[in-house]
Every structure is written in structure tokens, then in C-alpha cells.
Design an enzyme around this catalytic site. Structure first.
Site, short mmCIF file in Angstrom:
data_model
loop_
_atom_site.label_atom_id
_atom_site.label_comp_id
_atom_site.label_asym_id
_atom_site.label_seq_id
_atom_site.Cartn_x
_atom_site.Cartn_y
_atom_site.Cartn_z
N ASP A 161 0.85 -1.27 -0.09
CA ASP A 161 -0.07 0.06 0.08
C ASP A 161 0.90 1.26 0.11
OD1 ASP A 161 -2.62 -1.23 -0.19
OD2 ASP A 161 -2.52 -1.71 2.15
N ASP A 201 -6.76 -5.18 -4.24
CA ASP A 201 -6.37 -3.85 -4.23
C ASP A 201 -5.05 -3.52 -4.65
OD1 ASP A 201 -7.78 -5.45 -2.00
OD2 ASP A 201 -7.76 -3.47 -0.87
N ARG A 233 -15.92 -4.51 -2.46
CA ARG A 233 -14.81 -3.28 -2.70
C ARG A 233 -13.69 -4.08 -3.49
NH1 ARG A 233 -13.82 -2.17 2.49
NH2 ARG A 233 -11.62 -2.46 2.79
N TRP A 246 -12.44 -2.36 -6.93
CA TRP A 246 -10.86 -2.10 -7.06
C TRP A 246 -10.65 -2.85 -8.62
CZ3 TRP A 246 -9.87 1.38 -4.42
CH2 TRP A 246 -9.70 1.46 -3.06
#
Length: 398
Positions: free
Chosen positions: A114, A175, A247, A251
Site C-alpha cells: 500500500d 487492491d 470493494r 478495485w
């Protein structure tokens, strides 16, 4: 009806006014939160619709810059400065950019893919907008750290944890598609092909293995880090391993489209289309998904407005790279439809009623974390979606 510049889509004056009012409300909330938190960071999610300060943990003081969500905070500041010219937002963003430069140089909490989320919004944005050299250097250092997570011969970037951790070794998540733009930017800045090669290989692996035959997505997938053999898909935050975590699907819409823009790979464009069609075909009547897309109208399950906000930005991105004009128009229309529902049904009654700009998000339902609350990423992507709707020529930071 009026046609938006740069599009062939007619939007009613009432819809345009609602978007403008929603932007004004979001900026009012952001200003108040900046005055409240200063250089500290709010937590990932609200508690009763109010953001507590990020708690102390793992040797970090309360309010410290740790975790994967802190950059959504300055990301909103940069959008706010771009659309208002108000130096209040610019100065707040610069103060956080300096803290992100410190974070990477002191190697605080960097064992994560991230870094892409973190440094694209906190450092690449001011580098692009202001030519800030310290922010540029910090983002390049973060990109180098991210490249250390690239695993040969699997051709993936490991998601979480120390690279020697056997529980995390060889694991990536959907993600990660949103973390690739940091590497794309670093390649453009340095001319080093290693960044683009990593993006190409990683996104190909996700397209091949995280995107399933029925156009849903695994949340997470494991490879044998030594041989590169694909092993299995699983979930961390979805209802179960082969369900469709909302989610994650959002993504996929956004991330595959972004990486198609970066690489030109038509297979990534097709992957984004597939994610989008599946996402849109399984929405409930108000067009905002439940936290997992296994649930449909009538289910007693929480919605996840953050997934809807991500998907709106993703649909705008997909429409911008779509080669079929009719499909592009349809994706834009769907984006406006979902955004209208968010504005009408998922925002506080007044900016003062909550610290979040959209309500009813879910962070991690299986672990009972941030259920039916505001989230930093939901706030960011909602503001980004509003600005994409109001200003189709606005350039995202990704």
C-alpha cells in the site's frame, strides 16, 4: 439538459446542482476536520460517524502516520486545493507531504504494497501539481521500497508483511491494482524499465488468476514464492472465499482500467469491462452494493458506500479509455446514476452531522471493524468521483 464538456452525456441542471452542492458540503467537512486534527491523522473509520484520532499502536503515538489509509486525508486536500485555489488546503497538504517524506526516510511502517496508495496521493500529487522536489524524492524512494516486494519467479508484488513471513509469502490482493500507478509514475520519472516491467507482470498475473471465469474477483490469491506456481484464491474481508467482495470488485473496475491506460494492454481493458459489467448487473435497486455482492435486494446486510464511490471513479476511468463510444456512454451514465444515489441516500443531512462525507461504509465485516461507518478511503473516492463528474477534464493522481 446540458452536455458536459468532453463527453456526449446530457446531465440535467438539477443533477449538476446536486453535484456542486455535494462538493461544497464535502469541502466544508474537510476544512473542519483539518482544523480539528492538524498534523495528526484520524483513524481508518468513524465511530458513531465521528473520526477518533488514530490510536497509538506498535510503538507509534496516537495520531501518527501509520497504516495504509493516512494518504486519503492529504489526497482530499490536494483535490480541494485544485478546485478552489484556497491556500488553506494547499498548506495542509504540504505539511502532510513533509510527514510522508519523513515516514519513508525513517522507514516507518513500510512493509506493505500500500505504499502505492500512500505515496501516490500524499507525494506524487504535490510533485505533479507544484513541482515539489522533496515530495518527488519521497515518492521515488517509496517506489524503490515497493519494488523490493516484487517476487521472482511469480512475477507479483507481495501484499502484506515482512517478506520472510510464511503466512504472507507469495500473497497478493486485488487492491494491489491501485498501487501500481506509483511504479508507473516512477518509471516515467526515471526512465527505468524495471518499474513498467513489474507493473506489466503483476497486472497480468492478477488478470489471469484473481479475475474468475464468471467475472467476479478473488480478494486475495497465493503463489508459491519459490516456483511461481499459482496456488489458490481466498478472501480476507469477503463473505467467503468464492463470494464477490464488493470493494474488491470495485478495485477491479478502477485498477484494471488505470493499468490499461498505463500499459496499453487490451486484455486489461477487457478485464475492467468484465468487472464493471458484473458489478453493475448485481447492484440492488438503489445502485449501492451490499458489502459483499452475494447479497441482493431484501438481504439483511450492510451496504458499502465506499465500494460505490470507488466504482464511480472506476467507471469514469473506464469510459475514458473505452474504444466503443456506446459502451463509454453507458459506463458514464451508470457512474452518474450511482453517484446520484450516494448524494441522495448516503450523505449526512448537513456537513456538521458527521466527520465523514459519506456514511454507511464497511471496512471489514467478518472482523466487525468499521461496519456502517464513514471511512477515509470512502471520503476520498467520493470527493474524487464528484470532481470527475463535475469536471470531466480533471486529471486524477493515479
Amino acid at each position: 439538459m446540458t452536455s458536459l464538456p468532453g463527453t456526449d452525456l446530457d446531465v440535467s441542471p438539477a443533477a449538476t446542482a446536486a453535484i456542486d452542492a455535494a462538493i461544497a458540503d464535502a469541502l466544508a467537512t474537510l476544512r473542519r476536520n483539518i482544523e480539528t486534527f492538524g498534523l495528526s491523522y484520524p483513524d481508518d473509520t468513524t465511530d458513531g460517524d465521528r473520526y477518533p484520532i488514530r490510536p497509538a499502536a506498535g510503538g507509534f503515538a496516537a495520531g501518527a502516520n501509520r497504516g495504509w489509509t493516512t494518504s486519503f486525508w492529504p489526497g482530499m486536500m490536494w483535490i480541494a486545493w485544485e478546485i478552489t485555489g484556497d491556500t488553506f488546503f494547499r498548506d495542509a497538504g504540504l505539511a502532510h507531504a513533509a510527514d510522508f517524506a519523513r515516514r519513508v526516510r525513517e522507514e516507518d511502517d513500510l512493509d506493505t504494497h500500500d505504499l502505492g496508495f500512500l505515496y501516490t496521493l500524499a507525494s506524487v500529487a504535490p510533485s505533479r501539481l507544484l513541482g515539489d522536489e522533496d515530495a518527488r524524492a519521497a515518492a521515488l524512494e517509496a517506489a524503490d521500497h515497493l519494488m523490493r516486494r516484487f517476487l521472482e519467479p511469480a512475477g507479483i508484488i507481495q501484499a502484506w508483511g515482512d517478506l520472510s513471513d510464511p503466512a504472507q509469502r507469495g500473497r497478493t490482493i486485488v487492491d494491489s491494482l491501485m498501487n501500481m500507478p506509483l511504479l508507473t509514475w516512477a518509471g516515467e520519472q526515471t526512465g527505468q524499465s524495471r518499474f513498467a516491467d513489474a507493473v506489466r507482470r503483476h497486472t497480468t498475473q492478477l488478470r489471469t488468476h484473481i479475475l474468475r471465469d464468471d467475472d467476479t474477483t478473488f480478494h486475495t490469491f497465493y503463489w508459491d514464492a519459490e516456483t511461481g506456481e499459482p496456488l489458490r484464491g481466498a478472501t480476507e474481508q469477503g463473505a467467503f472465499d468464492d463470494s464477490c467482495w464488493a470493494r474488491g470488485q470495485a478495485w477491479g473496475v478502477y485498477g484494471f482500467a488505470l493499468n490499461h491506460r498505463a500499459t496499453g494492454d487490451p486484455a486489461l481493458l477487457d478485464a475492467s469491462r468484465r468487472c464493471a459489467e458484473r458489478f453493475l448487473s448485481h447492484l440492488p435497486s438503489d445502485r449501492v452494493p451490499f458489502w459483499d455482492m452475494v447479497y441482493t435486494d431484501g438481504a439483511d446486510a450492510p451496504r458499502d458506500s465506499s465500494s460505490a464511490a470507488i466504482a464511480v471513479s472506476g467507471l469514469f476511468e473506464l469510459a475514458g479509455v473505452e474504444t466503443d463510444p456506446e459502451a463509454a456512454r453507458r459506463y458514464r451514465a451508470a457512474a452518474y446514476e450511482i453517484l446520484a444515489s450516494l448524494i441522495e441516500n448516503y450523505t449526512p443531512e448537513t456537513p456538521e452531522a458527521s466527520d465523514a462525507v459519506i456514511l454507511h461504509s464497511v471496512y471489514d465485516f467478518p472482523k466487525s471493524v468499521g461496519v456502517d461507518e464513514g471511512t477515509l478511503w470512502g471520503d476520498y473516492f467520493y470527493l474524487e468521483a464528484l470532481v470527475r463528474a463535475a469536471r470531466p477534464d480533471w486529471k486524477p493522481y493515479w
